[in-house]
Design an enzyme around this catalytic site. Structure first.
Site, PDB file in Angstrom:
ATOM      1  N   LYS A  15       0.972  -1.346  -0.126  1.00 14.85           N
ATOM      2  CA  LYS A  15       0.083  -0.090   0.022  1.00 14.85           C
ATOM      3  C   LYS A  15       0.918   1.123  -0.070  1.00 14.85           C
ATOM      4  O   LYS A  15       0.330   2.162  -0.488  1.00 14.85           O
ATOM      5  CB  LYS A  15      -1.019  -0.098   1.146  1.00 14.85           C
ATOM      6  CG  LYS A  15      -2.185  -0.731   1.016  1.00 14.85           C
ATOM      7  CD  LYS A  15      -3.369   0.199   1.493  1.00 14.85           C
ATOM      8  CE  LYS A  15      -4.839  -0.566   0.867  1.00 14.85           C
ATOM      9  NZ  LYS A  15      -5.846   0.421   1.340  1.00 14.85           N
ATOM     10  N   LYS A  68       2.038  11.215   5.308  1.00 14.75           N
ATOM     11  CA  LYS A  68       2.729  10.302   6.237  1.00 14.75           C
ATOM     12  C   LYS A  68       2.970   8.906   5.367  1.00 14.75           C
ATOM     13  O   LYS A  68       4.189   8.363   5.684  1.00 14.75           O
ATOM     14  CB  LYS A  68       1.642   9.927   7.175  1.00 14.75           C
ATOM     15  CG  LYS A  68       2.034   8.919   8.123  1.00 14.75           C
ATOM     16  CD  LYS A  68       0.989   8.195   9.140  1.00 14.75           C
ATOM     17  CE  LYS A  68       0.101   7.408   8.384  1.00 14.75           C
ATOM     18  NZ  LYS A  68      -0.994   6.687   8.686  1.00 14.75           N
TER      19      LYS A  68
END
Lengths: 321, 321, 321, 321
Positions: free
Chosen positions: C170, C266
């Site tokens: 991911k 992030k």
């Protein structure tokens, strides 16, 4: 003023001797006690253990070789913790990581003592000459008490605020240094590929720094305006010791590790993380970091950080140490 | 040695006077003839036109204010071209673009004359003190003939090879300077946002440069090893005049233009183009250039190039000149 | 095949229903038991507790809302751990962080059970249609046993190897997405400032994607060569759903958060860290990350990640959600 | 509607045939006249020279192989210029540089004629199917007159405004494509070095694009909402033809040149220059450009632009075409 001094390696011995020469009463301790002899000859007292030094002295300075030594002197049997407490101060001038500093700081404070971390910039010669730069942080009152000692040990001391700020300051400086190294290397490569002599670029870049010292000397001592002698339009505006010292070996593809590339890259990474925490965008540092990472991937991590030059030259890492 | 000298502005007058003081026979010309008086008082002869100076002197130096003046003195009626020819040399020390230099060079060579471009680094004071840095390129034989004059005018002259290399060298130096400025600004921002005082960072960075001059002086003159006094582990390793001079005003957000940002960005662009021609990858310069472009887009192009700091601070350009 | 199913939120209910429709015997549990009714009507059995579901079924799937729910169902009283053991498998399809997955994995394995993490890509509709994409990692034998169920739940499942690889995959995808978003935004800005209509650029970029479906359909079903219909020289080569969907709102400066910028940043940071661990130089991702950081510093962190467009436009963050 | 058509290469022949099939009266010309036969069989008339075609037709379209052919057809004896004038329009659909377009445009306008540049995206098959994308610029009235022809030749035509905007639009698209290629390559490298299969990443990235066509088809034709079928949370959000087509060969290190890297880098450079002119900061494009330059320096310029992957893999250029 009386101080304890733990650790008499190359740096520690020079620093303790300096304090003695300037009239401090110093009680020294070293794991190998024979290393104390020279200082005893200069007037030092000797403590049997770190604990006994702390028991005797209101202020104790430590200058140890690495984090494990720094922790051992505090937490082991007969260590600093056994005697530290209300009214006593402990100053660790070793170069250690932030976690080590914090662990010591918390233990000392829990006992009621005061703590200052004060890593230094400078090696043996500046230590002997009292020309260190001291980056202190922690207990401000203790720092203030230590100023007379810091004045002897260093040409300048900075109080940077809360614990950890010394390490942060080093990261910022090293980040600038890493970007400058990349800028420098790109310039050398551009000169070379564009038909200019990189050696001449080097001469142009550092010329003024060497030559202008005499006039600076005059201006500094006579009229206290040292900067008058610099001329920004001058090509010497960006002259700096690093370019001068690293340049010639970079042109030879020689990278004897004064500061290993993998450590420089680690500091870039940590500086970028610090920027991330504080939402500071730093595109030049980020680009520089990627070049250092590329160098690591080419197996150059143990060479000097100037070996990033091999990445930019594109030789694929045929570098030598 | 006899030389002609065309152009007696601030720089030219100081340079011609310097030559006279060192025993050169100098024939001067200036568009406004009254400016010649002071030099005549020092022993100079006066020529009526550029052509008559060239007719009289084997070597003629020009120091003019801009490209159009440099072209006019050569190509206009009574200009250099009318008398230049076999056995004569023309040296243009003005700061002009590459196209101007090449146009003059070709015209002079077509007449059989020799040409050297020799832009200088340094302003009025170095010109008076004979402390210029001279970046010469073009006809090597003429350069060699001119060395006695260059030795008087500058502390150092470089022969950089073919025409255009002087301009290229300036681009490389300015590219490094632009990246360093970005690295510096990023460091100041990171310090600030991370709870460190940017002023302290400034002090740490430049500390050693000021303080070490005295010892450097000693080492340089006494034992000819000026670099012994630098310590790379020292935080002063990257100290340089630019950080010292620009830092304080950057912290105040004040950017009085010594070198306008739009010119710095233009030089970054040209340096990157030069790299493109020669397939040199320069990611740090590219990132720096984008920051300068951002500054331009915020309307900071006419301020000093250190105004790129506003981009990195993220204040959106509330800067002042 | 019999499976337990823990968690009947929007996603879980659709998935469990899907399994029932395809002939699986399913024992469901949900914290609010009434949510089980609909599935009971479709033929599901109900378990009183996670533990009782695991006791009854060889394989148990969980689809929970967040890390704390995922942990609670395993570690709390009457949780999965009480009955998991040799010969039983537990499959967590929730989207949780790596630390949560690892904690569950270790606990299950210590009891002798097998564990697979299998987060999915896709929301309610794909869940109902069995069109999820399943990114699985952990125990390969358990994964193989689960393939019949995964075939029903998703259009495709991937076994990615050891625990944590799902999260890594991911990160890689999101890193590419973040760089593409920056490239896209830069293109829109460049078009706009260069006198081209950004709306037209948008039309040019996505044109082919919409229009070519019919022919692709034909090719895909008739001759099984769907890619023949693409032409790389075609401007549609880089057409993608993100440009199509985000572009119009970006041009309006509207950034309703589908994926908050601070989360994108992030993920970029974590992807760069992963690259750092493995010495992978990623200059474009690094430059993109700095743009996202800049956006955060302008207070855009809670808007959609496409709000990085405000940084590149240089409006200083007058964006709206 | 009657049109002239100059140039019957692969593209031109397909386009002229298309016009004939849709009922246009077409007068063709080609340097090698025999190439006209096929079109005559379809009903075309033939002109002896470009000039005679223009004399006969109000509107003339050209589709030539390169800039020199485009110029020759206009400026040579019996060329377009001899007959163009008030009330006549000339449309050049060749792919040529901006300078060529402008030269033709000025000459045509000076004669009183109207000019439109209209380069196309798409190769032989789209040309035959009337599925080109047409990027037109120049005289708006002429563009409007040509819409019926453009509707036959292309699936979509854009009028981009003033001359040169077609070239600019291509630069912007190619810049985005170049940055996407770098982002993609970085992702493949990161996956590989992090222990993930790059092939799996490829599958994850392009999965949805293939599979969702059927439903898109339905939605597009039945309910005219093609985008409902995309789910942004879906990993397919960034799926695009380029990743699908280039990915497998990149993983094999095979770079058969569809679009040579040196041309991609040139377009990146020109796009960055365009950004420079307009003060648009584009850090991601700049970083991508440096990677392409690095690839050029490794001798990869004649391979496909996806060969930038070799730079990021760090293999130092052992790539094959």
């Amino acid at each position: 003023m009386e101080v304890g001094f733990l650790g008499l390696g190359i740096m520690g011995k020079a620093m303790a001797a300096n304090l003695l020469r300037h009239g401090f009463r110093v009680t020294v301790w070293n794991r190998t006690l024979s290393k104390c002899d020279e200082l005893v000859a200069m007037g030092a007292a000797v403590g049997d253990t770190p604990a006994s030094v702390v028991a005797k002295c209101k202020y104790t300075i430590a200058m140890l070789s690495d984090p494990s030594a720094a922790l051992s002197v505090v937490f082991d049997k007969d260590g600093v913790l056994e005697q530290i407490g209300e009214g006593k101060g402990y100053v660790d001038m070793s170069t250690v990581d932030a976690a080590t500093s914090c662990k010591i700081s918390e233990a000392v404070k829990q006992k009621g003592g005061a703590f200052v971390e004060a890593p230094v910039s400078g090696s043996k010669k500046p230590a002997e000459d009292g020309q260190l730069v001291i980056l202190a942080a922690g207990d401000k009152a203790l720092y203030d008490d230590m100023v007379p000692a810091f004045d002897v040990l260093g040409k300048k001391s900075f109080f940077l605020g809360e614990m950890g700020n010394g390490a942060k300051m080093k990261l910022v400086v090293n980040m600038i240094m890493g970007s400058m190294m990349n800028a420098f290397s790109e310039g050398l490569c551009l000169a070379d590929k564009s038909g200019l002599s990189p050696q001449t670029l080097l001469d142009v870049l550092v010329l003024c720094l060497v030559m202008q010292h005499p006039c600076c000397y005059f201006l500094y001592y006579q009229i206290k305006q040292p900067w008058l002698c610099f001329d920004l339009q001058d090509l010497g505006a960006i002259a700096n010791p690093m370019f001068k010292m690293k340049g010639p070996s970079m042109l030879q593809g020689s990278y004897n590790p004064a500061f290993p590339l993998k450590h420089q890259q680690k500091d870039m990474r940590l500086a970028l993380s610090l920027g991330d925490e504080n939402a500071v965008s730093m595109p030049v540092a980020a680009a520089s970091n990627e070049a250092f990472k590329k160098a690591r991937s080419l197996g150059l991590g143990d060479l000097d950080f100037s070996a990033v030059h091999e990445v930019l030259k594109g030789t694929g890492g045929q570098a030598k140490a």
